[in-house]
Motif scaffolding. Sequence first.
Motif, PDB file in Angstrom:
ATOM      1  N   SER A   1      40.861  46.613  35.660  1.00  0.00           N
ATOM      2  CA  SER A   1      39.445  46.306  35.812  1.00  0.00           C
ATOM      3  C   SER A   1      38.943  46.759  37.168  1.00  0.00           C
ATOM      4  O   SER A   1      39.687  46.754  38.157  1.00  0.00           O
ATOM      5  CB  SER A   1      39.216  44.802  35.647  1.00  0.00           C
ATOM      6  OG  SER A   1      37.844  44.504  35.783  1.00  0.00           O
ATOM      7  N   GLN A   2      37.658  47.137  37.205  1.00  0.00           N
ATOM      8  CA  GLN A   2      37.063  47.543  38.480  1.00  0.00           C
ATOM      9  C   GLN A   2      36.018  46.542  38.948  1.00  0.00           C
ATOM     10  O   GLN A   2      35.348  46.760  39.950  1.00  0.00           O
ATOM     11  CB  GLN A   2      36.390  48.912  38.311  1.00  0.00           C
ATOM     12  CG  GLN A   2      37.341  50.013  37.894  1.00  0.00           C
ATOM     13  CD  GLN A   2      36.572  51.160  37.270  1.00  0.00           C
ATOM     14  OE1 GLN A   2      36.123  51.092  36.119  1.00  0.00           O
ATOM     15  NE2 GLN A   2      36.395  52.221  38.047  1.00  0.00           N
ATOM     16  N   LEU A   3      35.837  45.473  38.165  1.00  0.00           N
ATOM     17  CA  LEU A   3      34.729  44.563  38.463  1.00  0.00           C
ATOM     18  C   LEU A   3      35.084  43.110  38.159  1.00  0.00           C
ATOM     19  O   LEU A   3      35.545  42.789  37.064  1.00  0.00           O
ATOM     20  CB  LEU A   3      33.511  44.972  37.609  1.00  0.00           C
ATOM     21  CG  LEU A   3      32.231  44.166  37.783  1.00  0.00           C
ATOM     22  CD1 LEU A   3      31.639  44.363  39.178  1.00  0.00           C
ATOM     23  CD2 LEU A   3      31.213  44.561  36.715  1.00  0.00           C
ATOM     24  N   VAL A   4      34.865  42.255  39.147  1.00  0.00           N
ATOM     25  CA  VAL A   4      35.011  40.807  38.949  1.00  0.00           C
ATOM     26  C   VAL A   4      33.660  40.154  39.198  1.00  0.00           C
ATOM     27  O   VAL A   4      33.015  40.417  40.215  1.00  0.00           O
ATOM     28  CB  VAL A   4      36.044  40.202  39.933  1.00  0.00           C
ATOM     29  CG1 VAL A   4      36.150  38.691  39.729  1.00  0.00           C
ATOM     30  CG2 VAL A   4      37.405  40.857  39.761  1.00  0.00           C
TER      31      VAL A   4
ATOM     32  N   ILE B   1      35.658  43.802  32.125  1.00  0.00           N
ATOM     33  CA  ILE B   1      35.037  43.115  33.258  1.00  0.00           C
ATOM     34  C   ILE B   1      35.640  41.714  33.351  1.00  0.00           C
ATOM     35  O   ILE B   1      35.736  41.007  32.350  1.00  0.00           O
ATOM     36  CB  ILE B   1      33.507  43.006  33.055  1.00  0.00           C
ATOM     37  CG1 ILE B   1      32.877  44.400  33.104  1.00  0.00           C
ATOM     38  CG2 ILE B   1      32.875  42.074  34.086  1.00  0.00           C
ATOM     39  CD1 ILE B   1      31.417  44.424  32.682  1.00  0.00           C
ATOM     40  N   ILE B   2      36.062  41.320  34.540  1.00  0.00           N
ATOM     41  CA  ILE B   2      36.639  39.986  34.702  1.00  0.00           C
ATOM     42  C   ILE B   2      35.542  38.981  35.024  1.00  0.00           C
ATOM     43  O   ILE B   2      34.823  39.127  36.010  1.00  0.00           O
ATOM     44  CB  ILE B   2      37.715  39.988  35.819  1.00  0.00           C
ATOM     45  CG1 ILE B   2      38.864  40.926  35.407  1.00  0.00           C
ATOM     46  CG2 ILE B   2      38.242  38.567  36.067  1.00  0.00           C
ATOM     47  CD1 ILE B   2      39.838  41.235  36.521  1.00  0.00           C
ATOM     48  N   LEU B   3      35.405  37.985  34.135  1.00  0.00           N
ATOM     49  CA  LEU B   3      34.436  36.921  34.379  1.00  0.00           C
ATOM     50  C   LEU B   3      35.239  35.738  34.921  1.00  0.00           C
ATOM     51  O   LEU B   3      35.891  35.007  34.166  1.00  0.00           O
ATOM     52  CB  LEU B   3      33.725  36.568  33.059  1.00  0.00           C
ATOM     53  CG  LEU B   3      32.498  35.651  33.120  1.00  0.00           C
ATOM     54  CD1 LEU B   3      31.723  35.740  31.810  1.00  0.00           C
ATOM     55  CD2 LEU B   3      32.857  34.213  33.410  1.00  0.00           C
ATOM     56  N   SER B   4      35.213  35.597  36.220  1.00  0.00           N
ATOM     57  CA  SER B   4      36.008  34.539  36.855  1.00  0.00           C
ATOM     58  C   SER B   4      35.179  33.265  37.003  1.00  0.00           C
ATOM     59  O   SER B   4      34.023  33.308  37.410  1.00  0.00           O
ATOM     60  CB  SER B   4      36.467  35.002  38.241  1.00  0.00           C
ATOM     61  OG  SER B   4      36.934  33.888  38.969  1.00  0.00           O
TER      62      SER B   4
END
Lengths: 531, 531
Positions: free
Chosen positions: B98-101, B144-147
Amino acid sequence: MASTALWSRGAAWLRSCRGTALQRGRSREAPGVLRGRGCCREVVATCERYAVRRLPFARLADGDVAFFERLMPGRVVTGEEEVKPFNVDWLKSVRGCSQLVLKPQTTAEVSQILRYCHERNLAVNPQGGNTGLVGGSVPVFDEIILSTALMNQIISFDKVSGRFCCRDPRVPSGLCFGEAKRVLGGAGVYHATRPGSQGQLSHRGERGHQCRRLAALEIRLSARDGAGPGSGKVLADGSALDCLTSLRKDNTGYDLKQLFIGSEGTLGVITAVSILCPQKPKAVNLAFLGCQSFAKVLETFTTCRAMLGEILSAYEFMDEKCMELVERHLKLSSPVTDSPFYVLIETSGSNSTHDEEKLNNFLEQAMASGLVTDGTVATDDKKIKMLWGLRERITEALTHEGYVYKYDISLPVGKLYDLVTDMRARLGQSAKNVVGYGHLGDGNLHLNITAESYSHSLLDAIEPFVYEWTARYSGSISAEHGLGFKKKQFIQYSKPREAVVLMQQFKAMLDPKGILNPYKTLPSALESSTC
Amino acid sequence: MASTALWSRGAAWLRSCRGTALQRGRSREAPGVLRGRGCCREVVATCERYAVRRLPFARLADGDVAFFERLMPGRVVTGEEEVKPFNVDWLKSVRGCSQLVLKPQTTAEVSQILRYCHERNLAVNPQGGNTGLVGGSVPVFDEIILSTALMNQIISFDKVSGRFCCRDPRVPSGLCFGEAKRVLGGAGVYHATRPGSQGQLSHRGERGHQCRRLAALEIRLSARDGAGPGSGKVLADGSALDCLTSLRKDNTGYDLKQLFIGSEGTLGVITAVSILCPQKPKAVNLAFLGCQSFAKVLETFTTCRAMLGEILSAYEFMDEKCMELVERHLKLSSPVTDSPFYVLIETSGSNSTHDEEKLNNFLEQAMASGLVTDGTVATDDKKIKMLWGLRERITEALTHEGYVYKYDISLPVGKLYDLVTDMRARLGQSAKNVVGYGHLGDGNLHLNITAESYSHSLLDAIEPFVYEWTARYSGSISAEHGLGFKKKQFIQYSKPREAVVLMQQFKAMLDPKGILNPYKTLPSALESSTC
């Protein structure tokens, strides 16, 4: 009673119930037998009383009956008198007009029935113990009744784990209690299910560590293939979801069985269950106490939770009106009187000396601080049963009063009894009785209103007021009973619209023709009256 | 310890752990920090190691990042180094690209993220504490990582009912344990969640009466409208399922929240939880015992259940290999040695005198009948924590051995350890260690196999053998951990095909584009490797 001395020490108000004849009248009516003013009257057909229109299912034809006769000879009921008890609910409050009862014995037969009905577009009313209180267990129109009365085989019982498997969906609804009790009791180790007031398995009060866990279900779905609307997926022929072998812990994929629990036969037919039974307690004690206000009922509960801890297995409350009715109609006599509220406290544990000491400490504290003004205790089975009878037979006593409007509400415990008080003030003389009792530990109130007979205007005075009141305090309009036929239009008071839409999508996916227990559980805007 | 006399009377083998320095080495590594041979190596990308093909989701564009920056300025992570820890799992066994958190703080932001991703066809990996053990909590490709790291608001805590609400889905996965503990502990009455070995909320062993009940969830779905394939139904804009206010008992409609529990982020994003916390026990005792065979571990359990009854709150077992690793890598020293098996028994109750008496009776019986050959007990917090450390830090110790093949199986208790023995015999010298430990009361075995590094051939020797073995005894191939990425293709060993098809239909209905945590939980025949 091993510890009479303990209880009586410094507790003159505590009268042992030993020797007290609680049950002067011994006859216990079979559920559903009405006496008094409501007796012997024909129950009004649901389609006449309520604004509901029959959905366009096929009508039963001779060929259908012939098919079922071939499938399970001798277990197809068509005679009007024989079918009648299956059409009327336990409370004698709703009546369907089914002409056919099927009594399958095997899951294969259930599959075949559902497959046939799905193909023929015939509606089906799955019926277990017919102990429902919201009109969910009987047909509304001419749905075929699929009775599980003969599906009573016990599959297995594992003594080490306490896992009890049986091919009888009535276990969760309590009716095969006797048989389950025999097997579990025979093992001498495990707890049989204890039916609630209505013969249903219920987890009373603070039954934390004693809760039975419903471990697995075996389910039959109505759709044979191409089930999902537009999904293109295929469910296997027979549409079985056999998850019966899963163990105590299983985290593989979505927990499908949970969707079926409480779905009231609208998503599939449960053909077997597996229950984890807890250890049978070695010691059970009961205290039946009088409190002078609901505030004291609450404070007694808090004290009780703190002092009885892990052995507290039930905390029930009831108002004085409940006791009056139980005494009047069932000739039971309460050993504790002259209190506006009563509580029943049960402990279950593994060491009677420890448990009695804990209970005694609690009782002394409750008495010393004025929480409780009168009371009695019991440690032996017979007296425990007698005292439980005072609580468990309230529903039965109420049916003797005429028509009963029943509400099963959960609320924050502090607000619980305010609903009864408010309702009593609102209805005034138009209701005969407005009573409240329930499982305090669960925040669960059973609000019951009686009148000589059913009346639209009284119903309008109660509903939607009761639901609006409940929603105002973020309560649930059905804590235990489900929505069935009578409450389904009120689901929005407890669930957001999006959740209801999602439920409707699940229903459409699992039962695309909507043949399973139609007119129940979920609201439909379309229905209006035509028999 | 209040009752040393009790324990030592006639029990010379019982050494109190008071004064025993269990933790010689004090440093406790942060999860995920590998040491020894496995250390400092780059984790191989999942898409390189496994045969998996990227599904045709959209690729992240500059415009997407700009949108998220506008939506939640300062909480969008794009730097390679900053994103890296979110791409790798706790065990350092899988790695996404992933490139986006994104770090939303409110449910409204979660709704907006999901709506945008749904429209743009961008895949999303919801990530809580990233404590998963089956590769479910990190991306497989460029999702996309949804933290939920910043969703840590406590909404409410009700002292009377013990209801704890918080806007933090990490509570169930344990990471905000510290904060929850502060609030619950501050109330002085309630039990905070106890994290398991991996920092996850787990219900250990026989924790019957102490189980927290997950009462309600608030969920965000990915689909904005026209969600169901072909169903024509509309889910509300924002797709919220807010059932957070429901009470302890609620039986209105289908129990939707149960479908989301354990769905590993594949059906929706849980944005808040409500947990019913039990009373904090006034007395906790621990016994750490040595058994000479697994048969004695089982018999000790049966005796223990019968004699400790309602106060038994945990029964854990571990083999001697586990203890060896904990001692070698973490420098912990066990006060009990020279036994092929060890058990940890915890009691929790409301009266320390009663509890210690029960425990003592049990220990005397266990010793007299030869079930147990050595042991120690603890009643104070510090020593209890030390002894629990021996059990809870096994997972951590294992990571020091190299690559760990982890299996989390439930089986009939009698067969539990046979799987370890059979696996050890099967693998011989090709594995470094084959160890077994777990929650005996739940029939839950943690089988762990270690090797210097990951090898396809060792994996082939283990799988599907381990699943076939489990299925033969009707066990579950994942008791607690879920299926995630690593186990999803094996679901059929625990669930019938019809059930899996139904799950796939639910997935298609709730997440029609399949953007939520793709490649996880449910099997798909189509995937094959291409990064």
